[in-house]
Every structure is written in structure tokens, then in C-alpha cells.
Design a protein around this motif. Structure first.
Motif, PDB file in Angstrom:
ATOM      1  N   LEU A  50     -15.457 -27.319 -12.491  1.00 55.10           N
ATOM      2  CA  LEU A  50     -16.698 -26.591 -12.735  1.00 55.10           C
ATOM      3  C   LEU A  50     -17.875 -27.143 -11.952  1.00 55.10           C
ATOM      4  CD1 LEU A  50     -16.278 -25.896 -16.547  1.00 55.10           C
ATOM      5  CD2 LEU A  50     -16.030 -24.297 -14.652  1.00 55.10           C
ATOM      6  N   GLU A  91     -21.078 -24.995 -10.409  1.00 55.66           N
ATOM      7  CA  GLU A  91     -22.488 -25.353 -10.572  1.00 55.66           C
ATOM      8  C   GLU A  91     -23.173 -25.542  -9.223  1.00 55.66           C
ATOM      9  OE1 GLU A  91     -23.479 -27.517 -14.591  1.00 55.66           O
ATOM     10  OE2 GLU A  91     -21.950 -28.669 -13.503  1.00 55.66           O
ATOM     11  N   LEU A 126     -21.384 -16.232 -12.579  1.00 58.64           N
ATOM     12  CA  LEU A 126     -20.158 -16.764 -13.160  1.00 58.64           C
ATOM     13  C   LEU A 126     -19.449 -15.663 -13.939  1.00 58.64           C
ATOM     14  CD1 LEU A 126     -18.355 -19.222 -13.869  1.00 58.64           C
ATOM     15  CD2 LEU A 126     -19.835 -19.588 -15.854  1.00 58.64           C
ATOM     16  N   THR A 130     -25.149 -15.426 -15.324  1.00 55.00           N
ATOM     17  CA  THR A 130     -25.504 -16.723 -14.773  1.00 55.00           C
ATOM     18  C   THR A 130     -24.959 -17.845 -15.663  1.00 55.00           C
ATOM     19  OG1 THR A 130     -27.580 -16.822 -15.993  1.00 55.00           O
ATOM     20  CG2 THR A 130     -27.619 -15.775 -13.806  1.00 55.00           C
ATOM     21  N   ILE A 131     -24.937 -19.048 -15.110  1.00 52.40           N
ATOM     22  CA  ILE A 131     -24.548 -20.211 -15.903  1.00 52.40           C
ATOM     23  C   ILE A 131     -25.561 -20.423 -17.021  1.00 52.40           C
ATOM     24  CG2 ILE A 131     -24.269 -22.726 -15.835  1.00 52.40           C
ATOM     25  CD1 ILE A 131     -23.139 -22.416 -13.019  1.00 52.40           C
ATOM     26  N   GLU A 132     -26.846 -20.169 -16.744  1.00 51.62           N
ATOM     27  CA  GLU A 132     -27.881 -20.326 -17.760  1.00 51.62           C
ATOM     28  C   GLU A 132     -27.644 -19.371 -18.922  1.00 51.62           C
ATOM     29  OE1 GLU A 132     -28.428 -20.033 -14.515  1.00 51.62           O
ATOM     30  OE2 GLU A 132     -29.080 -22.091 -14.099  1.00 51.62           O
ATOM     31  N   LEU A 135     -24.781 -18.276 -19.880  1.00 51.32           N
ATOM     32  CA  LEU A 135     -23.632 -18.790 -20.622  1.00 51.32           C
ATOM     33  C   LEU A 135     -24.065 -19.886 -21.586  1.00 51.32           C
ATOM     34  CD1 LEU A 135     -20.489 -18.709 -20.888  1.00 51.32           C
ATOM     35  CD2 LEU A 135     -20.437 -20.567 -19.211  1.00 51.32           C
ATOM     36  N   HIS A 136     -24.930 -20.791 -21.113  1.00 51.30           N
ATOM     37  CA  HIS A 136     -25.462 -21.837 -21.992  1.00 51.30           C
ATOM     38  C   HIS A 136     -26.196 -21.216 -23.181  1.00 51.30           C
ATOM     39  CE1 HIS A 136     -24.391 -25.390 -19.773  1.00 51.30           C
ATOM     40  NE2 HIS A 136     -25.004 -24.984 -18.670  1.00 51.30           N
ATOM     41  N   ILE A 144     -21.470 -28.027 -18.625  1.00 52.92           N
ATOM     42  CA  ILE A 144     -20.869 -26.703 -18.533  1.00 52.92           C
ATOM     43  C   ILE A 144     -19.404 -26.703 -18.990  1.00 52.92           C
ATOM     44  CG2 ILE A 144     -20.238 -26.980 -16.104  1.00 52.92           C
ATOM     45  CD1 ILE A 144     -20.687 -23.990 -15.753  1.00 52.92           C
ATOM     46  N   VAL A 182     -17.842 -23.952 -21.524  1.00 50.42           N
ATOM     47  CA  VAL A 182     -16.707 -23.102 -21.190  1.00 50.42           C
ATOM     48  C   VAL A 182     -15.542 -23.354 -22.150  1.00 50.42           C
ATOM     49  CG1 VAL A 182     -14.976 -22.608 -19.423  1.00 50.42           C
ATOM     50  CG2 VAL A 182     -17.370 -22.824 -18.791  1.00 50.42           C
TER      51      VAL A 182
END
Length: 319
Positions: free
Chosen positions: A207, A211, A217, A230-232, A234-235, A305, A309
Motif C-alpha cells: 500500500l 499512497e 483508489l 480517494t485515500i482520504e 477511505l479513511h 492505510i 484497508v
């Protein structure tokens, strides 16, 4: 650039149905995936083992035919128009090679120029760029079978780019690489993506690759898309929070509460405390803590991350 609509791929497997008997069973490796990828995007396509990542890439590149649904790349249907498609895409599979095992690396590149019918000047310019960015010069005359895994992967990336593809499909490009080789590959791909000339679709279990490289993603699990953003995002979706770690001269008073944060850990006889920030700004939390205690050191830890995940997979029933 890339369009998938209700894309599905079924495989027939034989499973035990008694001591001596086996029966056929249909397994959906990809189960109704719908995605659109635009020109210049860098997309991370991830999921647990068996989720359908590599199967999707094989359908996009014309290696496998879909069981149902629609798929197109540049408006081309991958399997029946595979030859035309091959001239416009680059593919790197971490466990497969497109280099000639017994030839020096530079000879593989020369052969690929003739296979793709690339003008010599264009080929030379692209090769020069790859040599500079990936540090190929030290092993250009080495037979491929004598290259280390990291050297070979840098050669594979170069081979995939020499004909000037508009889309690059990467399946586990950093698997098994040492730290130095991973950094070289990531830096190269980051610079490649920054130009916006190449659309990048990356599958990986590392991962850190995602990043560093990908703004978008896509998470696939049991053949279905469970996150696209986005990864954000997902968070935010799975409640991951930044942590504030403070080293104190004296332990905090009993019952102390930090506004907008939750205490999640106490170590070293109360001289180190950890707070999870519940949506509050780090600056406000730090100011409140400094006003209430004698602080020797502070650090802000971003959410991992991998943990996020893993929680996503667990929520969707992945093993």
C-alpha cells in the motif's frame, strides 16, 4: 480511456462432493464491475488474494474474454482487437517477463523496437530517459537471466514503455524488491504519472505504492467494487483518525479530558499519552494539551492505510 460495465468473469472449478466424486462449480472471479478511468489518471486497484484484481487486468489487456458485460480501452474491445490494442498499452506482470532470458538487456530492447515498429529516434529518446531515471547503464550488457529481481523489474518497465503506450497496466510491479529498487521504481512511476501523458492502473499488495503514486483508489473484494474514491475518503468512511502522541514531564491529572480527542494509550508510568483526534484540528488539540500540562515532545501520527484497508476487507467478509 477505459470503460467497464457490469463486467463479469466466471471460472469452472471442480470441488470434492464425496470421497471419490467431484462436481463442477461456477466461481465468479469478477462479479459485475463497472468503472470508468479517464485519460491521465493514476488508479490503485487493490484487494485481497483472489479478489479479482489480476483477472480484471487480463480482461482489459485482451488475455481473457469476459463471461458477460462490456469492456473497452480507447473504444477497442480487448480480445477481438488485441493486436491494435497492444500497440497502445504497456503491461508489466510482476511474475511474467517480456525480456529474452539469454540476451543482454539492450538486445531485448532492440528486438522490441522492431516488434512494435518504433522509429529509431523515438526509441532512442525513450530509452535514454528510462536509462537515466531507472539507472540501467550498469547492467545494459548483462544477460537478463543474470539480473537481480530489482534490475529485471526496471528492465520490464522500460520494455513496457519503449513503444510509447498511452495506458500502463502494472500487476504487482514491486513484489519481492529490495528497498532501494522499490524506491527507484516508485520514483520513476511518480515522474511518469506527473506528466499526465500515461494513464496508470496499478494492482499491488504494497500500500506504500498506492499512497505514493495514486490519487484514486478502487478496492475490489469477492469480485465486486467496495470502494472507489480517494485515500482520504477511505479513511473518513472507516473512521480512521490521526493520533497525537505526547511525552510529558508529569502525568496528566486523573480524569483529564482533551476536547475533541479520545485518550487511547498511556505508557511510561503516565509520562507518554496517546490521543485519537475525533475530527478536531491538530493545532487546537496541541494548544489545549500544552495549556494543561508540561510537554517535552509532541508527534502527530497519520492513520495507517493498511489498517483501514484491513478493516474494509473484514467488514466485507474477507478472510
Amino acid at each position: 480511456m477505459i470503460r467497464m460495465q457490469d463486467l463479469r468473469k466466471d471460472f469452472t472449478v471442480r470441488v470434492k462432493a464425496g470421497r471419490l466424486r467431484r462436481e463442477k462449480r461456477i466461481v465468479a472471479a469478477v462479479d459485475g464491475v463497472s468503472l470508468t478511468i479517464e485519460t491521465g489518471e493514476m488508479v490503485g486497484y487493490i484487494g485481497p488474494n483472489g479478489a479479482g484484481k489480476s483477472t480484471t487486468l487480463k480482461m482489459l489487456t485482451g488475455v481473457l474474454s469476459p463471461s458477460s458485460g462490456e469492456v473497452s480501452v480507447f473504444g477497442l474491445t480487448p480480445v477481438p482487437q488485441r493486436t491494435r490494442l497492444a500497440l497502445r498499452i504497456g503491461v508489466v506482470f510482476g511474475q511474467r517477463s517480456q525480456l529474452w532470458w539469454d540476451l543482454p538487456l539492450h538486445e531485448s530492447f532492440r528486438l522490441l523496437r522492431h516488434i512494435y515498429r518504433v522509429p529509431e529516434a523515438e526509441h532512442a529518446a525513450r530509452l535514454r530517459r528510462c536509462r537515466d531515471l531507472l539507472g540501467l547503464d550498469d547492467f545494459m550488457d548483462t544477460p537478463v537471466r543474470q539480473l537481480s529481481l530489482g534490475q529485471r523489474m526496471r528492465g520490464e518497465l522500460t520494455a513496457a514503455l519503449l513503444h510509447g503506450p498511452q495506458v500502463l497496466f502494472l500487476d504487482e510491479p514491486t513484489i519481492g524488491l529490495d528497498v532501494v529498487s522499490k524506491q527507484a521504481v516508485r520514483s520513476f512511476l511518480a515522474e511518469l504519472g506527473a506528466t499526465g501523458d500515461v494513464t496508470l492502473v496499478l494492482t499491488t499488495h504494497d500500500l506504500a505504492d498506492i499512497e505514493r503514486l495514486c490519487e484514486r483508489l478502487v478496492v475490489i473484494d469477492h469480485g465486486r467494487v467496495v470502494h472507489d474514491g480517494t485515500i482520504e475518503a477511505l479513511h473518513a468512511r472507516y473512521g480512521s483518525r490521526r493520533s497525537l502522541v505526547a511525552d510529558l514531564d508529569e502525568p496528566l491529572p486523573a480524569g483529564f479530558e482533551l476536547p475533541g480527542a479520545t485518550r487511547t494509550g498511556v505508557e511510561a508510568d503516565g509520562h507518554r499519552v496517546t490521543f485519537a483526534l475525533d475530527g478536531t484540528s491538530a493545532g487546537g488539540a496541541v494548544a489545549a494539551l500544552v495549556a494543561a500540562a508540561s510537554v517535552r515532545d509532541l508527534s502527530l501520527v497519520e492513520p495507517d492505510i493498511e489498517d483501514v484497508v484491513a478493516r474494509l476487507y473484514t467488514a466485507n467478509g474477507a478472510p
